[in-house]
Write an enzyme that holds these catalytic residues in place. Structure first.
Site, PDB file in Angstrom:
ATOM      1  N   ARG A 106     -11.843   6.154  10.111  1.00  0.00           N
ATOM      2  CA  ARG A 106     -11.419   4.750  10.040  1.00  0.00           C
ATOM      3  C   ARG A 106     -12.514   3.874   9.438  1.00  0.00           C
ATOM      4  O   ARG A 106     -12.224   2.940   8.688  1.00  0.00           O
ATOM      5  CB  ARG A 106     -11.067   4.257  11.443  1.00  0.00           C
ATOM      6  CG  ARG A 106     -10.492   2.850  11.479  1.00  0.00           C
ATOM      7  CD  ARG A 106      -9.228   2.746  10.659  1.00  0.00           C
ATOM      8  NE  ARG A 106      -8.507   1.518  10.922  1.00  0.00           N
ATOM      9  CZ  ARG A 106      -7.380   1.165  10.320  1.00  0.00           C
ATOM     10  NH1 ARG A 106      -6.846   1.962   9.405  1.00  0.00           N
ATOM     11  NH2 ARG A 106      -6.769   0.037  10.611  1.00  0.00           N
ATOM     12  N   SER A 139       0.837  -1.188   0.000  1.00  0.00           N
ATOM     13  CA  SER A 139       0.000   0.000   0.000  1.00  0.00           C
ATOM     14  C   SER A 139       0.883   1.254   0.000  1.00  0.00           C
ATOM     15  O   SER A 139       1.756   1.405  -0.861  1.00  0.00           O
ATOM     16  CB  SER A 139      -0.949  -0.038   1.204  1.00  0.00           C
ATOM     17  OG  SER A 139      -1.921   0.962   1.133  1.00  0.00           O
ATOM     18  N   ASP A 172      -8.790  -6.283  -4.885  1.00  0.00           N
ATOM     19  CA  ASP A 172      -8.388  -4.990  -4.323  1.00  0.00           C
ATOM     20  C   ASP A 172      -8.900  -3.882  -5.231  1.00  0.00           C
ATOM     21  O   ASP A 172      -8.397  -3.693  -6.334  1.00  0.00           O
ATOM     22  CB  ASP A 172      -6.864  -4.926  -4.199  1.00  0.00           C
ATOM     23  CG  ASP A 172      -6.367  -3.648  -3.552  1.00  0.00           C
ATOM     24  OD1 ASP A 172      -7.188  -2.757  -3.244  1.00  0.00           O
ATOM     25  OD2 ASP A 172      -5.143  -3.533  -3.358  1.00  0.00           O
ATOM     26  N   HIS A 177      -8.087  -5.106  -0.400  1.00  0.00           N
ATOM     27  CA  HIS A 177      -6.800  -4.437  -0.207  1.00  0.00           C
ATOM     28  C   HIS A 177      -6.025  -5.028   0.963  1.00  0.00           C
ATOM     29  O   HIS A 177      -4.792  -5.105   0.931  1.00  0.00           O
ATOM     30  CB  HIS A 177      -7.029  -2.941   0.012  1.00  0.00           C
ATOM     31  CG  HIS A 177      -5.771  -2.135   0.087  1.00  0.00           C
ATOM     32  ND1 HIS A 177      -4.839  -2.102  -0.927  1.00  0.00           N
ATOM     33  CD2 HIS A 177      -5.267  -1.346   1.072  1.00  0.00           C
ATOM     34  CE1 HIS A 177      -3.830  -1.325  -0.589  1.00  0.00           C
ATOM     35  NE2 HIS A 177      -4.066  -0.858   0.622  1.00  0.00           N
ATOM     36  N   ASP A 178      -6.725  -5.450   1.997  1.00  0.00           N
ATOM     37  CA  ASP A 178      -6.060  -6.011   3.181  1.00  0.00           C
ATOM     38  C   ASP A 178      -5.369  -7.338   2.900  1.00  0.00           C
ATOM     39  O   ASP A 178      -4.680  -7.871   3.788  1.00  0.00           O
ATOM     40  CB  ASP A 178      -7.070  -6.197   4.313  1.00  0.00           C
ATOM     41  CG  ASP A 178      -7.240  -4.936   5.147  1.00  0.00           C
ATOM     42  OD1 ASP A 178      -6.468  -3.969   4.937  1.00  0.00           O
ATOM     43  OD2 ASP A 178      -8.136  -4.907   6.008  1.00  0.00           O
TER      44      ASP A 178
END
Length: 374
Positions: free
Chosen positions: A223, A153, A318, A351-352
């Site tokens: 968040r 990232s 992602d 994405h994680d």
């Protein structure tokens, strides 16, 4: 965690720098601290050092365990003896970036000019500034050239930037789930998150430390927005679906769907330990990063100064940093006559995914890293 595959108990170290650091924004940090951790042993030739760069909410604590809190490193599944980034072979370094909130100099630290916390007066920092500071730490540790710089990232942007700012000091760059610059959509997500913080009544123009408060509502909302973008639709569906906490609608604005509960929990937890000013600074650093900016948008020309070999990794689900963005990097590197390997991992986590120990993903990393010559 299996003890035989862990680096074990680790203790952060602090390096103080009294030489001013000029910043890309035109500002200057007169002095600063960098908190870092190391794993493994630097060899006699000093040729086995690997720098791991963290993403938005990451830190220097990459691997191992802190004795006081029991907290495990955020990439512990990757770094350690027998793991893809094997600390029996490599000397691995994790650094908390400038502007961070884990001990390195940042907005919550004391401004020597005023004797008060920097707060909103802390200068803007960029990916390039972070790399410059990391290079000074490498000098302090006696490391002239990294065997590899690794990051996912925003960390991947730092790895890429290392090869452009210090082309003779990096042998390999592993750029994972990253992009050469943010899209307008990505900047938009960051701006909404920032506005949630800036409009929190407890923000006080960034000087909330002096008021003894924290803009937790805004930071939690920021968040929550981020978490939506880190997960794929499939991952959310598989984990939560449309499950109701009470098995039927209760027609309330309280938590009803399990996904609501998850997002609120993640937001509140994050607001309990992260710093709002750091969040603002870091998302702006993301927005500003564009190595092709000074080359009229020509990424091929921008990457022409690089000398490293590359591994670029993307993930099929992602959508925050989509595979097409990684392929832009690969295309530009190929047309700059650089050696580059590329893989797109089929992983449902979004994405994680770069933080997980997916077997195919770790297999690719292990195969590449095992072939790095020291």
């Amino acid at each position: 965690m299996k003890a035989q595959h862990s680096v074990g108990i680790v203790v952060p170290q602090t390096a103080h720098f009294s030489d001013p650091l000029p910043l890309k924004s035109g500002g200057v940090l007169p002095q600063y601290d960098l908190v870092y951790e190391t794993y493994g042993t630097l060899n006699a030739a000093r040729s086995n050092a690997v720098l791991v760069c963290h993403a938005l909410s990451g830190s220097h604590h990459v691997a191992g365990v802190h004795a006081d809190s029991g907290a495990e490193g955020w990439w512990d599944n990757l770094v350690g003896p027998g793991k893809p980034l094997d600390t029996r072979r490599f000397f691995v370094i994790g650094v908390n970036n400038l502007g961070g909130c884990y001990g390195s100099t940042g907005p919550n630290c004391i401004n020597p000019a005023t004797g008060k916390p920097w707060g909103a007066d802390f200068p803007f920092v960029t990916v390039e500034d972070w790399v410059d500071a990391q290079a000074r730490l490498a000098n302090r540790l006696g490391i002239e050239r990294f065997a590899a710089v690794v990051g996912g990232s925003l960390g991947g942007m730092q790895a890429l930037s290392w090869t452009l700012q210090y082309p003779d000091r990096v042998a390999h760059a592993l750029v994972i789930a990253s992009a050469p610059k943010l899209t307008a959509q990505n900047i938009a997500f960051n701006e909404v998150a920032r506005q949630a913080i800036l409009k929190d009544p407890e923000f006080h123009g960034g000087h909330y430390y002096e008021h003894g408060v924290v803009p937790t509502r805004g930071l939690a909302l920021a968040r929550m927005i981020g978490h939506i973008t880190y997960l794929s639709d499939d991952a959310m569906g598989q984990k939560f679906g449309r499950a109701l906490r009470h098995d039927k609608p209760v027609f309330s604005y309280d938590v009803e769907f399990e996904i609501e509960s998850y997002l609120r929990y993640q937001g509140d937890k994050f607001a309990g330990f992260f710093d709002a000013n750091t969040y603002l600074l870091t998302t702006k650093a993301l927005d500003y990063y564009d190595p092709a900016f000074d080359y009229n948008g020509d990424l091929v020309a921008a990457l022409g100064r690089a000398k490293a070999d590359y591994l670029v990794v993307s993930f099929s689900t992602d959508w925050r940093f989509a595979p097409s963005r990684s392929r832009e990097i690969v295309y530009a590197l190929m047309h700059s006559d650089r050696r580059v390997s590329y893989t797109e991992i089929d992983c449902p986590a979004g994405h994680d995914s770069f933080l997980l120990d997916d077997p195919q993903y770790h297999g690719v990393l292990r195969a590449y890293i095992d072939n790095i010559r020291l």
